[in-house]
Design an enzyme around this catalytic site. Structure first.
Site, PDB file in Angstrom:
ATOM      1  N   LYS A  54       0.919  -0.899   0.353  1.00  0.00           N
ATOM      2  CA  LYS A  54      -0.124   0.158  -0.198  1.00  0.00           C
ATOM      3  C   LYS A  54       0.508   1.356   0.027  1.00  0.00           C
ATOM      4  O   LYS A  54       0.404   2.532  -0.436  1.00  0.00           O
ATOM      5  CB  LYS A  54      -0.912   0.305   0.644  1.00  0.00           C
ATOM      6  N   SER A  55       2.308   1.184   0.358  1.00  0.00           N
ATOM      7  CA  SER A  55       2.842   2.930   0.573  1.00  0.00           C
ATOM      8  C   SER A  55       3.398   2.923  -0.400  1.00  0.00           C
ATOM      9  O   SER A  55       2.898   3.970  -1.177  1.00  0.00           O
ATOM     10  CB  SER A  55       4.070   2.185   1.531  1.00  0.00           C
ATOM     11  N   ARG A  60       1.755   5.832  -2.910  1.00  0.00           N
ATOM     12  CA  ARG A  60       3.485   7.109  -3.885  1.00  0.00           C
ATOM     13  C   ARG A  60       3.285   6.837  -5.761  1.00  0.00           C
ATOM     14  O   ARG A  60       3.680   7.867  -6.489  1.00  0.00           O
ATOM     15  CB  ARG A  60       5.156   6.856  -3.325  1.00  0.00           C
ATOM     16  N   GLN A 109       5.336   9.576   6.623  1.00  0.00           N
ATOM     17  CA  GLN A 109       4.734  10.279   5.861  1.00  0.00           C
ATOM     18  C   GLN A 109       5.483  11.694   6.019  1.00  0.00           C
ATOM     19  O   GLN A 109       5.088  12.768   4.598  1.00  0.00           O
ATOM     20  CB  GLN A 109       3.183  10.017   6.387  1.00  0.00           C
ATOM     21  N   ASP A 115       3.108  -0.516  11.825  1.00  0.00           N
ATOM     22  CA  ASP A 115       2.508  -0.356  11.519  1.00  0.00           C
ATOM     23  C   ASP A 115       2.390  -1.924  12.071  1.00  0.00           C
ATOM     24  O   ASP A 115       0.736  -2.791  12.369  1.00  0.00           O
ATOM     25  CB  ASP A 115       1.762  -0.614  10.216  1.00  0.00           C
ATOM     26  N   ARG A 139      -3.167   3.104  18.972  1.00  0.00           N
ATOM     27  CA  ARG A 139      -3.380   2.333  18.856  1.00  0.00           C
ATOM     28  C   ARG A 139      -2.595   1.382  20.453  1.00  0.00           C
ATOM     29  O   ARG A 139      -3.078   0.858  20.775  1.00  0.00           O
ATOM     30  CB  ARG A 139      -1.995   1.817  18.427  1.00  0.00           C
TER      31      ARG A 139
HETATM   32  C1  S3P Z   1       2.884   5.582   6.130  1.00  0.00           C
HETATM   33  C2  S3P Z   1       3.621   5.998   6.982  1.00  0.00           C
HETATM   34  C3  S3P Z   1       3.520   5.350   8.609  1.00  0.00           C
HETATM   35  C4  S3P Z   1       3.081   4.204   8.489  1.00  0.00           C
HETATM   36  C5  S3P Z   1       1.652   4.086   7.221  1.00  0.00           C
HETATM   37  C6  S3P Z   1       2.527   3.983   5.721  1.00  0.00           C
HETATM   38  C7  S3P Z   1       3.575   5.602   4.590  1.00  0.00           C
HETATM   39  O1  S3P Z   1       3.016   6.370   9.135  1.00  0.00           O
HETATM   40  O2  S3P Z   1       1.873   4.280   9.800  1.00  0.00           O
HETATM   41  O3  S3P Z   1       1.304   3.096   7.332  1.00  0.00           O
HETATM   42  O4  S3P Z   1       3.213   4.914   3.524  1.00  0.00           O
HETATM   43  O5  S3P Z   1       4.925   6.547   4.507  1.00  0.00           O
HETATM   44  P1  S3P Z   1       3.931   7.275  10.003  1.00  0.00           P
HETATM   45  O6  S3P Z   1       5.121   8.020   8.766  1.00  0.00           O
HETATM   46  O7  S3P Z   1       3.059   8.514   9.911  1.00  0.00           O
HETATM   47  O8  S3P Z   1       4.393   6.561  10.838  1.00  0.00           O
END
Ligand code: S3P
Length: 427
Positions: A22-23, A27, A169, A317, A348
């Site tokens: 998903k990440s 992107r 993020q 995560d 969480r």
């Molecule tokens: C993600 C970064 C993480 C993660 C999220 C996806 C990303 O969050 O928890 O599920 O795709 O960059 P944070 O950057 O807020 O830690």
């Protein structure tokens, strides 16, 4: 939907693949929108959060199609999005809102970003403050979404900014914005956050030097991003639930093929190995600049572990699933330096502690973590709290003791095929 898995009386066995990461999917779609030309991305996952990014891009004037797992998207280039003034709904996806914020800022697009009630609770000053330092005119709603971006004159101010939290993020948002600055920007982060943004943008022609703690972003200055021709590796954050399932059931041996094993994401494998599971990687290779492997977990009795520091960032995560592994391990597992868990889909730390306690487990909350005493969880009914990862993790307890999870439909946000994938391993 209430979800209740059958208590496993025989080992889990088999090999399967999980949906694309998903990440990387977020992107890939966003960077494809910022590229010149048509991108084609295979193994693109279809879930609530990936629809959020595609829907938001469509509202801004960049539609995409997804057929048989293939995403096709014609880029708009690194310039203001076509539908200036639009409001883009980012659903439940914090990655969508924060990364898109960087793209609006960098391209000087006036638009509003909003999302679900859950997303409206999540902190946005962590991106709005540094974006303002770069000269972006952005208004939040008391530090949260909706967030309104006003047109910014081309050429953001370059900055040297220390991101105070270990957040990919936030770093990604700023790296994307910095592509539209008038000179190079430098960012530091306090932990080894996932580095997919730098890897992917560099593969498309950007220049981001990233050593894991410091990144220097050169502005695009008119250079076009090349479109993507890529295949996404499987999502290790989805595979994590199947690995923990296998670790919980004696005699299990499960292989997940083609899974992303970027070092910034593999904390779950290291923690499960420290707890006693045997983890074997084969067929290791690089795909679209990302490490990929087939990963096998062989179950062995689990022992408690202590998790802190970089390992927290590399497993960020996976704590709901790790807490469940801990509940069936010998001894008391302690997680510290994990305050960021309070700012996820739900708090969480509070949710893990409350729900495991509802199932009879001995648990303790700390300001920055939690502790779980193995062997104390008895079963019963727990609630997903609007958190997809909590839903799947709590359901896994059901492999050992009878458990029913209320509100489990939220798992469709990230891993709609969770139940069939898991049950395909039943012997
Ligand atoms: C993600 C970064 C993480 C993660 C999220 C996806 C990303 O969050 O928890 O599920 O795709 O960059 P944070 O950057 O807020 O830690």
């Amino acid at each position: 939907m209430n979800l209740s898995l059958p208590v496993a009386s025989t080992p889990l066995k088999g090999a399967l693949a999980v949906p694309g990461d998903k990440s990387l999917a977020h992107r890939a779609a966003l960077f494809a929108a910022l590229a010149e030309g048509t991108s084609v991305v295979e193994n693109y996952p279809d879930s609530g959060v990936t629809r959020a990014m595609r829907g938001a891009l469509e509202s801004l004037g960049v539609p995409s199609s997804l057929e048989d797992g293939v995403l096709t998207l014609k880029g708009n280039g690194f310039r203001p999005f076509p539908n200036a003034g639009a409001t883009a709904d980012c659903g439940n996806s914090a990655t969508t809102i924060r990364l898109l914020a960087g793209a609006l800022a960098g391209t000087g697009t006036a638009a509003t970003l909003d999302g679900s009630d859950g997303l409206r609770k999540r902190p946005m000053n962590r991106i709005a403050d540094p974006l303002r330092e770069m000269g972006v005119a952005v208004e939040t709603t008391e530090g949260r979404a909706p967030m309104a971006f006003h047109t910014t004159p081309a050429g953001l101010k370059p900055v040297d900014y220390a991101v105070p939290v270990a957040s990919a993020q936030v770093l990604s948002c700023l790296q994307i914005a910095a592509l539209g600055a008038s000179a190079a920007s430098r960012f530091t982060v306090p932990g080894p956050v996932r580095d997919h943004t730098a890897r992917l943008l560099n593969s498309m022609g950007a220049s981001i030097r990233d050593d894991g703690r410091t990144s220097v972003v050169a502005p695009l200055a008119g250079t076009a991003l090349r479109p993507l021709q890529a295949r996404l590796p499987g999502d290790i954050s989805s595979a994590a639930f199947l690995f923990v399932a296998a670790a919980l059931v004696p005699g299990s041996e499960v292989t997940i093929a083609n899974v992303g094993v970027n070092e910034t994401r593999t904390g779950i494998l290291d923690v499960l190995a420290q707890m006693g599971a045997q983890i074997v990687r084969t067929n290791e290779r690089l795909e679209m600049g990302e490490p990929v492997a087939d990963v096998t977990l062989v179950a062995h009795p689990l022992a408690a572990v202590s998790v802190q520091g970089d390992l927290v960032v590399r497993s960020i995560d996976e704590f709901p699933a790790l807490a469940v592994a801990a509940a069936f391990a010998e001894g008391r597992t302690v997680v510290r330096e994990a305050k960021e868990l309070r700012f996820k889909e739900t708090d969480r730390i509070a949710a893990i502690v409350t729900q495991l306690r509802a199932l009879g487990a001995e648990v303790e909350a700390f300001d920055d973590g939690f502790a779980v005493t193995g062997g104390t969880l008895k079963g019963g009914t727990a609630r997903a709290n609007g958190d997809h990862r909590l839903a799947m993790s709590l359901a896994l307890c059901g492999l050992r003791v009878p458990v029913e999870v209320e509100g489990a439909e939220i798992l469709n946000e990230s891993f709609p095929s969770f139940v069939p994938s898991l049950t395909s391993l039943f012997t």
